[in-house]
Design an enzyme around this catalytic site. Structure first.
Site, short mmCIF file in Angstrom:
data_model
loop_
_atom_site.label_atom_id
_atom_site.label_comp_id
_atom_site.label_asym_id
_atom_site.label_seq_id
_atom_site.Cartn_x
_atom_site.Cartn_y
_atom_site.Cartn_z
N SER A 241 0.83 -1.19 0.00
CA SER A 241 0.00 0.00 0.00
C SER A 241 0.88 1.26 0.00
CB SER A 241 -0.96 -0.05 1.19
OG SER A 241 -2.00 0.87 1.02
N ASP B 74 -8.87 -4.87 -5.46
CA ASP B 74 -8.37 -4.10 -4.33
C ASP B 74 -9.22 -2.84 -4.14
OD1 ASP B 74 -6.85 -2.42 -2.58
OD2 ASP B 74 -5.04 -3.51 -3.14
N HIS C 142 -7.10 -6.17 -0.15
CA HIS C 142 -6.02 -5.18 -0.23
C HIS C 142 -4.68 -5.89 -0.06
CE1 HIS C 142 -4.20 -1.30 -0.12
NE2 HIS C 142 -3.91 -1.31 1.16
#
Length: 510
Positions: free
Chosen positions: A225, A450, A480
């Protein structure tokens, strides 16, 4: 994770024109590391890191070790003092005939997540890598015990997060703006010394200082991320120091504040639709057998909570904002869908406890009513990075596009673009620079389902890194991040990190 944000609308205050980043060219030198970190047994994570139990050993008996690494507060002005970065590691345990490769450094995202608290909780996922790598993580500057940003006391933060984040009239808008102003003032009052210097470029320079301290010629790195953004900036600054690097759940390097928020609106709506379709296949699903009707039920639930929150056993009420956050929290992983189903069912029955618990997990609030510094650090780092500063008039202009993108999350995320308006320091730029010509190949992993970092960002990251640098691995799945959730992707990431052999660019994992 790049957080589904607690986007605080901050009333206009005086901006302090300060230098947010190190300055100089991409090749600007970092001072050589003169001290080696002293590794000792770890204490339990502090409340700023998220609390929890003291890490002992991996299941193979290898002990966790912790240390501090001293770095300049301002790399271009080292005379202005230093800060200490909190580190954690578990040393490699090669099997007979194997050799240690080096240290694999993890950043799990946020921005604002404590690597010191997270790595021991996640380490069982990385046991194959542990055979040949020291597993290392850290609290980035401004996070946890690395000069962690401090803002409001816990009870005041409870009150702030309970505010209506989608104001319907001028009075609610003033209340939200006043709450944001108080939050910004508290951050400045408690952490003003570090606020200008917690941006991603300085964090990337810290990464290279850490690489030197660990004794590695190049950086071996896994970023998830926001960790992909940090990794991209590192590759831009130090292309010659790039070793085997993996970016999983990739932040779009071309996105400005509106672009990121609109992308999340679309991503979370898609994830919610996928949840509803899956839920409809099972008997007893809280939202029923019709996904379209289920979506309408959720919209009706949130509308009903506007001004009429649900009670919980804790005495706190489930507000509309809390419920939106709780739903989003459960969409980060397909494994959490069962809790979303139960939480929605309980809310239909008039009980808000489970959705509030899911929201607290994303807020960083523990079972003793204490907040870690995830959200203050998230705001401080984002606002050091971005020069975007918006007004309520900008939100009004953007609202139609956000509502179209997501009936459930759109309005919430439209108001989120005010996060940095009135923040007490200026931001660096609209977007980050990640071009890394001459760097070794970097594996870019994008998951088509995602919600928080939509797949398109992975393709753009691979392109922006430069020809021959970004190697794209496309994963068809939910949630995610792909490592540990998709067997095909996990195998290809392991192979790359352990052997240096990347998959063919554009490989697809179903």
């Amino acid at each position: 994770m790049k957080l589904f944000p607690v986007r605080l609308a901050v009333a206009a205050t005086m901006l302090v024109p300060v230098s947010l980043i190190a300055g100089g060219s991409a090749q600007a030198a970092i001072p050589s590391v003169r001290a080696v970190p002293v590794w000792t047994a770890c204490a339990a994570p502090t409340p700023l890191q998220g609390s929890g139990e003291k890490p002992g050993t991996l299941r193979d008996g290898t002990p966790w070790e912790c240390a501090k690494l001293r770095v300049p507060l301002r790399y271009n002005h080292p005379e202005h003092g230093t800060i200490d970065l909190a580190l954690i590691r578990v040393r490699a345990k090669p099997k007979p005939g194997q050799t240690r490769i080096g240290s694999l450094v993890f950043n799990f995202g946020g921005p604002g997540g404590s690597g010191v608290a997270t790595l021991p909780l996640a380490a069982s996922t990385y046991l194959k890598l542990h055979e040949r790598y020291d597993l290392v993580s850290f609290d980035p500057r401004g996070v946890g015990e690395s000069a962690g940003v401090r803002c409001l006391p816990d009870k005041a933060y409870d009150a702030l997060l309970a505010l209506d984040a989608t104001p319907d009239d001028a009075g609610e808008q003033r209340t939200l703006l006043d709450g944001g102003r108080d939050f910004a003032a508290a951050c400045q009052g408690n952490s003003g010394r570090v606020l200008p210097y917690v941006g991603t470029e300085n964090a990337a320079r810290d990464l290279d200082t850490l690489r030197q301290a660990l004794g590695d010629r190049t950086l071996y790195y896994y970023g998830a991320s926001y960790g992909t953004e940090l990794g991209g900036v590192y590759a831009h600054l130090f292309p010659e120091n790039v070793g085997r690097m993996v970016f999983d759940a990739v932040v779009d390097p071309d996105g400005d504040t509106v672009g990121h928020s609109l992308g999340q609106a679309k991503g979370f709506q898609l994830a919610l639709s996928n949840f509803l379709t899956d839920c409809a296949k099972r008997s007893g699903c809280a939202t029923g057998r019709d996904p379209g009707r289920g979506a309408a039920q959720i919209t009706e639930l949130l509308k009903g909570l506007d001004g009429r929150p649900l009670p919980t056993a804790s005495g706190r009420a489930l507000t509309q904002s809390h419920a939106t956050y709780g739903i989003a929290s459960a969409l980060y992983s397909k494994e959490s869908w069962k809790w979303l189903d139960r939480g929605l069912g309980a809310a239909k029955a008039g009980e808000g406890d489970l959705l509030l618990l899911l929201a607290d997990a994303l807020y960083g609030r523990d079972d003793k009513s204490r907040y870690n510094n995830l959200q203050p650090a998230n705001t401080a780092i984002n606002c050091a990075d971005t020069s975007d500063r918006y007004t309520p008039a900008d939100v009004s202009r953007e609202l139609p596009a956000f509502r179209k993108a997501s009936p459930v999350f759109g309005e919430f995320l439209a108001w989120s673009i005010l996060q940095c308006t009135g923040w007490p320091v200026t931001g660096a730029a609209k977007t980050v620079e990640v071009s890394a010509d001459g760097a070794a190949p970097i594996l870019i992993v994008g998951n088509t389902g995602d919600p928080a970092t939509p797949y398109a960002g992975a393709h753009r990251m691979a392109t922006r890194l430069g020809e021959g640098v970004g190697v794209e691995l496309i994963v068809k799945g939910e949630g995610h991040g792909a490592y540990g959730a998709n067997a095909c992707a996990t195998d290809k990431i392991d192979t790359y990190l352990l052997t240096g052999t990347a998959p063919r660019n554009g490989t697809v994992c179903g």
